[in-house]
Design a protein around this motif. Structure first.
Motif, PDB file in Angstrom:
ATOM      1  N   GLY A   1      22.561  94.141 -11.420  1.00  0.00           N
ATOM      2  CA  GLY A   1      22.572  95.370 -10.633  1.00  0.00           C
ATOM      3  C   GLY A   1      21.299  95.446  -9.805  1.00  0.00           C
ATOM      4  O   GLY A   1      20.220  95.078 -10.261  1.00  0.00           O
ATOM      5  N   TYR A   2      21.411  95.937  -8.580  1.00  0.00           N
ATOM      6  CA  TYR A   2      20.290  95.866  -7.652  1.00  0.00           C
ATOM      7  C   TYR A   2      19.076  96.646  -8.143  1.00  0.00           C
ATOM      8  O   TYR A   2      17.931  96.246  -7.912  1.00  0.00           O
ATOM      9  CB  TYR A   2      20.717  96.373  -6.265  1.00  0.00           C
ATOM     10  N   SER A   3      19.321  97.753  -8.831  1.00  0.00           N
ATOM     11  CA  SER A   3      18.197  98.526  -9.373  1.00  0.00           C
ATOM     12  C   SER A   3      17.377  97.685 -10.340  1.00  0.00           C
ATOM     13  O   SER A   3      16.143  97.674 -10.300  1.00  0.00           O
ATOM     14  CB  SER A   3      18.721  99.786 -10.080  1.00  0.00           C
ATOM     15  N   PHE A   4      18.068  96.953 -11.227  1.00  0.00           N
ATOM     16  CA  PHE A   4      17.363  96.146 -12.229  1.00  0.00           C
ATOM     17  C   PHE A   4      16.635  94.972 -11.581  1.00  0.00           C
ATOM     18  O   PHE A   4      15.481  94.681 -11.904  1.00  0.00           O
ATOM     19  CB  PHE A   4      18.346  95.643 -13.281  1.00  0.00           C
ATOM     20  N   LEU A   5      17.305  94.277 -10.669  1.00  0.00           N
ATOM     21  CA  LEU A   5      16.704  93.098 -10.047  1.00  0.00           C
ATOM     22  C   LEU A   5      15.492  93.469  -9.196  1.00  0.00           C
ATOM     23  O   LEU A   5      14.443  92.816  -9.274  1.00  0.00           O
ATOM     24  CB  LEU A   5      17.732  92.380  -9.176  1.00  0.00           C
ATOM     25  N   LEU A   6      15.630  94.510  -8.381  1.00  0.00           N
ATOM     26  CA  LEU A   6      14.545  94.867  -7.484  1.00  0.00           C
ATOM     27  C   LEU A   6      13.373  95.487  -8.242  1.00  0.00           C
ATOM     28  O   LEU A   6      12.212  95.219  -7.925  1.00  0.00           O
ATOM     29  CB  LEU A   6      15.051  95.830  -6.405  1.00  0.00           C
ATOM     30  N   GLN A   7      13.671  96.300  -9.244  1.00  0.00           N
ATOM     31  CA  GLN A   7      12.578  96.890 -10.019  1.00  0.00           C
ATOM     32  C   GLN A   7      12.013  95.922 -11.050  1.00  0.00           C
ATOM     33  O   GLN A   7      10.884  96.094 -11.508  1.00  0.00           O
ATOM     34  CB  GLN A   7      13.047  98.168 -10.713  1.00  0.00           C
ATOM     35  N   GLY A   8      12.779  94.893 -11.398  1.00  0.00           N
ATOM     36  CA  GLY A   8      12.268  93.904 -12.332  1.00  0.00           C
ATOM     37  C   GLY A   8      11.082  93.132 -11.786  1.00  0.00           C
ATOM     38  O   GLY A   8      10.322  92.537 -12.545  1.00  0.00           O
ATOM     39  N   GLY A   9      10.907  93.145 -10.473  1.00  0.00           N
ATOM     40  CA  GLY A   9       9.764  92.484  -9.865  1.00  0.00           C
ATOM     41  C   GLY A   9       8.804  93.464  -9.226  1.00  0.00           C
ATOM     42  O   GLY A   9       7.991  93.070  -8.393  1.00  0.00           O
ATOM     43  N   SER A  10       8.891  94.737  -9.607  1.00  0.00           N
ATOM     44  CA  SER A  10       8.063  95.753  -8.953  1.00  0.00           C
ATOM     45  C   SER A  10       7.572  96.752  -9.997  1.00  0.00           C
ATOM     46  O   SER A  10       7.571  96.478 -11.199  1.00  0.00           O
ATOM     47  CB  SER A  10       8.868  96.462  -7.870  1.00  0.00           C
TER      48      SER A  10
END
Length: 561
Positions: free
Chosen positions: A120-129
């Motif tokens: 899910g985009y929330s997890f992927l994008l926040q996983g690196g931020s």
């Protein structure tokens, strides 16, 4: 990782890691609120209610901040903070498999979805931020997982870990409080286990209280008379009409179905209120945060939810499962010791939690704010024998591969950490096609995100070197992180427009940075403020803090001795 789904997930994790190592964090809320608030505490040597117009520095839960404080203190850098989300993201597949199989999802189905849901985009994008939605999702899964383990093992340790996970869940975000419902369903029947060990229970309760929402609620009640702290936030209101909240938030949840690459987003944002029926628009305008209907050209960590790929695959899988012949009935591993009534209650409880949240929330970025809910909502959609059949169908596997490829494109193109020479290519394309609005918009977005980790660097260069204290007078959304850099070298103290010259002098502020946008919002001018405070203008420069606000003037001023 010899199988294609785990191999795809591994590839995504490599892309996320590379982006996080190559770029500094750019999450707006983290740069304007969460990192600075920790720097304020460290500079004073203790927690304190910060003198600032940015109320989020004071009234929001402190979960992620307490985790980041040691890293900021000892490394004097924010570059490693992404690990607080990246490591939980790596743990998500195993927890998803454990929870879903214990709730009755077939192991074959759970194995496929354990790799898909974390994309899910929330997890992927926040996983690196530095977002604060991925880690709470892990806590939500751990609440149910350790609770169900305690049912099977009757071990005190599993029960304690479930209770501590629930405390951490609430201590991360207020919006996660409704997820205590599935936790209560699991844990309350096991309370006799706690009564048999009163000393352990007392210590457990103390630790859980300290890491939960409770300290924040007490401080909010003391300082602003409202345990939620929403009284301080003028732009964010609670839902006035719960019924509107239910159907309105359900419509906002459909943002997950929007294409990940949406060039028409600007047109939609300008036309949506006119295109949609007034019967839908008027109640939502009266109840929701401004801009509730807006979409972006690309998914970004500040607003992305589960996203296009996983959301559509879930819907298609549910519909297809109704149309296939069921596989022979098997019992999922780990469910034999869990009563069927408990499993059914746990499958439905997260949906009631979401309903409760819908009745209260009036925020525009709903898909991101409910990131902690998605993994607990999914099991109710994935139970049933039909799901075990369709995961072997070629068309389903092709769609799953498409989900992975789309997720990779999102990670590579995200403006905060692009894994391609975005500004170079866009500049050349714009030179080839001058005046093309979409190219110009794309270049602006990538350029602003490229400096978001240090947006006022040119302003900082105008300050005298070696200042121990720098004043900052900006709006609630302005980012002051530039004035802290290099971290640990100085203190930044906020100035309110109403502060008197004596108050500013007593706080040791000699030089300050003043934002034009803050003056405009308060319907005043720099000259009027100078007359009242006696501040002398030293220098002026232009800087862009966000794409929405655009470029604005920033002033360096000096207060009289």
């Amino acid at each position: 990782f010899r199988r294609w789904l785990p191999a795809c997930f591994l590839g995504l994790m490599v892309l996320v890691f590379v982006g996080s190592v190559c770029y500094p964090p750019t999450t707006h809320e983290a740069m304007s609120c969460r990192v600075p608030r920790v720097l304020h505490w460290l500079s004073e040597g203790h927690w304190h209610w910060i003198h600032t117009p940015n109320t989020r520095m004071n009234n929001r839960p402190y979960g992620l901040e307490w985790l980041s404080a040691p890293l900021l203190l000892f490394t004097r850098s924010d570059r490693g903070l992404f690990l607080l989300n990246y490591i939980p993201l790596l743990l998500m597949p195993g927890l998803i498999f454990s929870v879903t199989t214990r709730l009755g999802v077939r192991p074959r189905v759970a194995w496929h979805w354990m790799w898909l849901l974390p994309t899910g985009y929330s997890f992927l994008l926040q996983g690196g931020s530095l977002g604060n939605d991925t880690t709470p999702a892990i806590y939500a899964l751990a609440v149910v997982d350790f609770g169900l383990r305690a049912w099977a093992s009757r071990r005190m340790g599993d029960l304690c870990l479930s209770i501590l996970s629930a405390a951490l869940l609430t201590g991360s975000k207020v919006s996660n409080v409704p997820l205590l419902l599935p936790w209560a369903i699991v844990v309350l029947p096991l309370l006799p286990m706690l009564m048999r060990r009163p000393v352990t229970t007392l210590l457990l309760g103390l630790v859980a209280a300290l890491v939960s929402l409770l300290p924040t609620a007490i401080l909010n009640s003391h300082y602003c008379g409202d345990w939620t702290g929403l009284r301080l936030e003028q732009a964010v209101t609670e839902m006035k009409h719960p019924v509107v909240g239910i159907w309105g938030n359900a419509l906002l949840l459909a943002k997950n179905l929007a294409p990940p690459f949406f060039p028409a987003a600007r047109w939609w944002n300008q036309s949506a209120l006119a295109l949609l029926p007034p019967a839908l628009v008027n109640p939502m305008v009266a109840n929701f945060e401004t801009g509730f209907y807006t979409l972006g050209e690309l998914p970004v960590e500040d607003s992305a939810g589960l996203g296009f790929g996983v959301s559509w695959l879930l819907l298609i899988s549910v519909a297809a499962a109704w149309c296939v012949r069921p596989a022979p009935k098997t019992q999922a591993a780990g469910t034999r010791s869990i009563p069927p009534s408990l499993r059914r209650a746990l499958l439905m409880a997260p949906w009631f939690s979401l309903l409760a949240y819908f009745m209260k929330a009036a925020l525009m970025d709903l898909p991101r704010h409910i990131s902690g809910y998605y993994a607990l909502l999914a099991p109710a959609l994935l139970v049933g024998a039909g799901q075990a059949v369709i995961v072997w169908r070629r068309w389903w596997r092709a769609l799953a591969l498409g989900v992975m490829l789309l997720a990779a494109a999102v990670v590579m193109l995200t403006p905060g950490r692009p894994l391609w020479p975005a500004q170079t290519i866009l500049s050349k394309l714009l030179a080839w096609k001058p005046g093309q609005p979409q190219l110009k918009r794309a270049l602006t977005v990538y350029s602003v995100y490229g400096v978001r980790s240090d947006p006022l660097a040119n302003i900082r260069a105008l300050l005298p070197p070696g200042l121990p204290v720098v004043g900052f007078m900006g709006s609630a959304d302005d980012i002051d992180i530039s004035l802290w850099r290099p971290l640990g070298s100085k203190r930044v103290k906020h100035i309110l427009l109403r502060d008197s010259p004596e108050q500013t002098r007593q706080r040791g502020i000699r030089y300050a940075v003043v934002g034009e946008l803050n003056l405009l919002e308060n319907k005043t001018t720099l000259a009027d403020w100078q007359k009242r405070t006696g501040a002398e203008l030293v220098a002026t420069a232009i800087a862009t803090v966000s794409v929405t606000q655009g470029p604005h003037s920033w002033y360096v001023v000096r207060f009289p001795d």
